[in-house]
Scaffold this active site. Structure first.
Site, PDB file in Angstrom:
ATOM      1  N   GLU A   1       0.965  -1.512  17.029  1.00  0.00           N
ATOM      2  CA  GLU A   1       0.670  -2.359  15.866  1.00  0.00           C
ATOM      3  C   GLU A   1       1.201  -3.783  16.094  1.00  0.00           C
ATOM      4  OE1 GLU A   1      -1.222  -1.125  13.491  1.00  0.00           O
ATOM      5  OE2 GLU A   1      -0.843   1.049  13.389  1.00  0.00           O
TER       6      GLU A   1
ATOM      7  N   LYS B   1       1.973 -10.520   8.753  1.00  0.00           N
ATOM      8  CA  LYS B   1       1.428  -9.611   7.728  1.00  0.00           C
ATOM      9  C   LYS B   1       1.565 -10.223   6.340  1.00  0.00           C
ATOM     10  CE  LYS B   1       0.699  -5.122   5.950  1.00  0.00           C
ATOM     11  NZ  LYS B   1       0.762  -3.674   6.089  1.00  0.00           N
TER      12      LYS B   1
ATOM     13  N   GLU C   1      -7.080  -6.085  -0.199  1.00  0.00           N
ATOM     14  CA  GLU C   1      -8.083  -5.838   0.832  1.00  0.00           C
ATOM     15  C   GLU C   1      -9.503  -6.046   0.339  1.00  0.00           C
ATOM     16  OE1 GLU C   1      -6.996  -2.881   3.701  1.00  0.00           O
ATOM     17  OE2 GLU C   1      -9.084  -2.594   4.314  1.00  0.00           O
TER      18      GLU C   1
ATOM     19  N   ASN D   1      -7.153  -3.784  10.448  1.00  0.00           N
ATOM     20  CA  ASN D   1      -7.767  -2.555  10.964  1.00  0.00           C
ATOM     21  C   ASN D   1      -8.233  -2.722  12.411  1.00  0.00           C
ATOM     22  OD1 ASN D   1      -7.428  -1.280   8.521  1.00  0.00           O
ATOM     23  ND2 ASN D   1      -9.382  -2.027   7.723  1.00  0.00           N
TER      24      ASN D   1
ATOM     25  N   LYS E   1       0.864  -1.187   0.000  1.00  0.00           N
ATOM     26  CA  LYS E   1       0.000   0.000   0.000  1.00  0.00           C
ATOM     27  C   LYS E   1       0.896   1.233   0.000  1.00  0.00           C
ATOM     28  CE  LYS E   1      -4.251  -1.378   2.376  1.00  0.00           C
ATOM     29  NZ  LYS E   1      -5.084  -1.075   3.545  1.00  0.00           N
TER      30      LYS E   1
ATOM     31  N   HIS F   1      -8.525   0.103  14.855  1.00  0.00           N
ATOM     32  CA  HIS F   1      -8.401   1.322  14.064  1.00  0.00           C
ATOM     33  C   HIS F   1      -9.707   2.093  13.936  1.00  0.00           C
ATOM     34  CE1 HIS F   1      -4.442  -0.181  13.254  1.00  0.00           C
ATOM     35  NE2 HIS F   1      -4.154   0.801  12.436  1.00  0.00           N
TER      36      HIS F   1
ATOM     37  N   HIS G   1      -0.557   7.979  15.877  1.00  0.00           N
ATOM     38  CA  HIS G   1      -1.432   6.941  15.336  1.00  0.00           C
ATOM     39  C   HIS G   1      -1.431   5.698  16.235  1.00  0.00           C
ATOM     40  CE1 HIS G   1      -3.429   4.343  12.496  1.00  0.00           C
ATOM     41  NE2 HIS G   1      -2.402   3.528  12.514  1.00  0.00           N
TER      42      HIS G   1
ATOM     43  N   HIS H   1      -9.334   5.723  14.819  1.00  0.00           N
ATOM     44  CA  HIS H   1      -9.571   6.849  13.902  1.00  0.00           C
ATOM     45  C   HIS H   1     -10.510   7.875  14.516  1.00  0.00           C
ATOM     46  CE1 HIS H   1      -8.317   4.213  10.251  1.00  0.00           C
ATOM     47  NE2 HIS H   1      -7.302   4.890  10.732  1.00  0.00           N
TER      48      HIS H   1
HETATM   49  N1  LIG Z   1       1.319   1.665   3.689  1.00  0.00           N
HETATM   50  C1  LIG Z   1       0.789   1.099   4.747  1.00  0.00           C
HETATM   51  O1  LIG Z   1       0.325  -0.043   4.714  1.00  0.00           O
HETATM   52  C2  LIG Z   1       0.776   1.865   6.037  1.00  0.00           C
HETATM   53  C3  LIG Z   1       0.431   1.208   7.226  1.00  0.00           C
HETATM   54  C4  LIG Z   1       0.486   1.922   8.412  1.00  0.00           C
HETATM   55  C5  LIG Z   1       0.871   3.253   8.406  1.00  0.00           C
HETATM   56  N2  LIG Z   1       1.194   3.879   7.237  1.00  0.00           N
HETATM   57  C6  LIG Z   1       1.616   5.291   7.201  1.00  0.00           C
HETATM   58  O2  LIG Z   1       2.840   5.419   7.911  1.00  0.00           O
HETATM   59  C7  LIG Z   1       2.974   6.761   8.354  1.00  0.00           C
HETATM   60  C8  LIG Z   1       3.519   6.783   9.758  1.00  0.00           C
HETATM   61  O3  LIG Z   1       4.793   6.175   9.764  1.00  0.00           O
HETATM   62  P1  LIG Z   1       5.808   6.364  10.985  1.00  0.00           P
HETATM   63  O4  LIG Z   1       5.107   6.127  12.244  1.00  0.00           O
HETATM   64  O5  LIG Z   1       7.011   5.579  10.645  1.00  0.00           O
HETATM   65  O6  LIG Z   1       6.105   7.935  10.975  1.00  0.00           O
HETATM   66  P2  LIG Z   1       7.246   8.810  10.288  1.00  0.00           P
HETATM   67  O7  LIG Z   1       7.651   8.282   8.987  1.00  0.00           O
HETATM   68  O8  LIG Z   1       6.772  10.232  10.334  1.00  0.00           O
HETATM   69  O9  LIG Z   1       8.457   8.649  11.309  1.00  0.00           O
HETATM   70  C9  LIG Z   1       8.338   9.136  12.635  1.00  0.00           C
HETATM   71  C10 LIG Z   1       9.522  10.052  12.988  1.00  0.00           C
HETATM   72  O10 LIG Z   1      10.696   9.261  13.198  1.00  0.00           O
HETATM   73  C11 LIG Z   1      11.786   9.778  12.441  1.00  0.00           C
HETATM   74  N3  LIG Z   1      12.654   8.629  12.184  1.00  0.00           N
HETATM   75  C12 LIG Z   1      12.486   7.630  11.283  1.00  0.00           C
HETATM   76  N4  LIG Z   1      13.378   6.675  11.478  1.00  0.00           N
HETATM   77  C13 LIG Z   1      14.178   7.064  12.509  1.00  0.00           C
HETATM   78  C14 LIG Z   1      15.272   6.466  13.181  1.00  0.00           C
HETATM   79  N5  LIG Z   1      15.701   5.249  12.870  1.00  0.00           N
HETATM   80  N6  LIG Z   1      15.846   7.158  14.199  1.00  0.00           N
HETATM   81  C15 LIG Z   1      15.361   8.371  14.569  1.00  0.00           C
HETATM   82  N7  LIG Z   1      14.303   8.968  13.986  1.00  0.00           N
HETATM   83  C16 LIG Z   1      13.724   8.305  12.963  1.00  0.00           C
HETATM   84  C17 LIG Z   1      11.131  10.386  11.250  1.00  0.00           C
HETATM   85  O11 LIG Z   1      11.973  11.305  10.600  1.00  0.00           O
HETATM   86  C18 LIG Z   1       9.901  11.024  11.892  1.00  0.00           C
HETATM   87  O12 LIG Z   1      10.241  12.267  12.458  1.00  0.00           O
HETATM   88  C19 LIG Z   1       1.602   7.395   8.214  1.00  0.00           C
HETATM   89  O13 LIG Z   1       1.615   8.310   7.141  1.00  0.00           O
HETATM   90  C20 LIG Z   1       0.680   6.226   7.903  1.00  0.00           C
HETATM   91  O14 LIG Z   1      -0.406   6.595   7.075  1.00  0.00           O
HETATM   92  C21 LIG Z   1       1.145   3.194   6.068  1.00  0.00           C
HETATM   93 ZN   LIG Z   2      -2.192   1.521  11.959  1.00  0.00          ZN
END
Ligand SMILES: NC(=O)c1ccc[n+]([C@@H]2O[C@H](COP(=O)([O-])OP(=O)(O)OC[C@H]3O[C@@H](n4cnc5c(N)ncnc54)[C@H](O)[C@@H]3O)[C@@H](O)[C@H]2O)c1
Ligand SMILES: [Zn+2]
Length: 367
Positions: free
Chosen positions: A189, A231, A241, A249, A147, A252, A269, A256
């Site tokens: 998660e 997964k 899906e 979900n 995704k 979720h 999140h 949400h």
């Molecule tokens: N595609 C999918 O199936 C799917 C599933 C769940 C969530 N998502 C998406 O994922 C996003 C959230 O991802 P996230 O929680 O990783 O957030 P993010 O990518 O914003 O990362 C969180 C923070 O950590 C920092 N960071 C990343 N790696 C680091 C590291 N190793 N050391 C220090 N800092 C680091 C980033 O720069 C950021 O400031 C949302 O946009 C959500 O919609 C997608």
């Molecule tokens: Zn999630």
């Protein structure tokens, strides 16, 4: 002793790909990628936060294996998972001379991964890409399954495509530099997979909760491996899906609603999902799918992981409205993923959402 690296396969016919998991696998990423593809031109998308820690070792390993790497930096933050940033990535890729013989690589969390994957899905009608997730959420969830997408002013993840990566390389040592808040958010998660899909894994989390919370590397490698395994099984059965994948979900729907009511300001999140899972577990008890001991085990684990449990104080009416605004509502009825005990689940249609919310909010003190 440190575990050696481990490799899983997501089996999707010609779109199958390996997930390489280990501590310090970034140092050998060039070798891993040369094994999966003949492509040697890479547009590497990351942000300054991640680049400061990990750009150098990744570029060095890739260069040593004969890759030509062009880094593209995007700003850090969910608000930059946008059409504007996407346009900037296209521009930079064109400027770097990327053509259909090249590929993208996403080095970062879910934001970088989702946006880069979507850039790859659409650039010149689609080029391959590799996921190098560096947050716990990205390693156990967003980097696997294909995704990809960006946000739209009307809502999150409204623009996107299914585009499976060529490979996922998850270095659990990168999790050591994450903020506590981002790390714990990812654990929500992780708990989700155990709650609805694997009781043994849930018990493993309980038994190793403190080691995990302290980010002991072997424990991290084991949870990333197990989550990716679970997964992958779900995605293999339901890539787009149509049914089963919706089990992911879990937690979720309420999550949400909490995110919407708090305008995405108060909780990450993962924190919202933790609250949502507690509500789903309580709802399962109300619906006769389990007992309060399950709610108890869940809340105890989430507490060790420093995650919130309680619904923020909004009225039943406000929760009702927020739940109904969810895109999954059909003709007033809401389908919930409910755990049945621990490790299995069912999809349960709730017709009288208002009454259900009244009861959950009223009995809130039982949490
Ligand atoms: N595609 C999918 O199936 C799917 C599933 C769940 C969530 N998502 C998406 O994922 C996003 C959230 O991802 P996230 O929680 O990783 O957030 P993010 O990518 O914003 O990362 C969180 C923070 O950590 C920092 N960071 C990343 N790696 C680091 C590291 N190793 N050391 C220090 N800092 C680091 C980033 O720069 C950021 O400031 C949302 O946009 C959500 O919609 C997608
Ligand atoms: Zn999630």
């Amino acid at each position: 002793m440190m575990n050696a690296e481990q490799v899983l396969t997501v089996s999707l016919g010609e779109r199958s790909y390996p997930i390489v998991i280990g501590a310090q696998v970034l140092a050998t990423i060039g070798k891993h990628l040369s094994e999966v593809s003949a492509i040697r031109t890479v547009a590497l998308v990351t942000n300054a936060t991640v680049a400061a820690f990990y750009l150098k070792p990744v570029v060095e390993s890739l260069t040593a294996s004969g890759f030509a790497v062009q880094p593209i930096l995007i700003p850090d933050g969910e608000e930059f998972k946008s059409a504007e940033t996407l346009a900037m990535v296209y521009d930079a890729a064109f400027a770097a001379g990327l053509d259909r013989g090249g590929m993208f690589l996403a080095l970062g969390g879910g934001v970088v991964g989702d946006l880069t994957g979507y850039a790859a899905a659409t650039f010149l009608r689609g080029v391959p890409f590799v996921q190098v997730p560096t947050t716990l959420l990205a390693q156990v969830d967003s980097s696997v399954g294909g995704k990809t997408g960006i946000n739209h002013p009307r809502g999150k993840n409204l623009i996107g495509a299914f585009h499976q990566p060529l490979a996922v390389v998850a270095d659990v040592a990168t999790l050591l530099t994450l903020s506590d808040r981002d790390f714990c958010s990812g654990l929500a998660e992780v708990v989700k997979y155990g709650m609805v899909l694997d009781e043994k894994f849930f018990s493993f989390l309980e038994q190793n909760a403190h080691l995990i919370r302290q980010r002991q590397l072997d424990a991290l490698q084991q949870i990333v491996l197990e989550c990716c395994r679970i997964k992958a099984l779900v995605v293999e059965k339901d890539e787009r899906e149509g049914g089963l994948r919706a089990v992911l979900n879990y937690g979720h729907t309420f999550g949400h609603a909490v995110e919407t009511l708090t305008k995405y300001q108060q909780f990450t999140h993962g924190e919202a999902v933790a609250i949502g899972m507690v509500q789903a577990a309580r709802l399962a008890v109300m619906q006769g799918h389990g007992d309060l001991a399950v709610v108890d085990r869940l809340t105890r684990l989430l507490q060790i992981f420093d995650l919130p449990l309680a619904l923020p104080p909004f009225s039943a009416d406000e929760y009702d409205r927020a739940l109904r605004s969810d895109k999954k509502v059909r003709e007033g009825a809401l389908t919930f993923v409910l755990n049945q005990g621990i490790g299995t689940f069912s999809f349960v249609k709730i017709n009288d959402v208002a009454a259900m919310v009244q009861q959950l909010v009223k009995n809130h003190e039982i949490v």
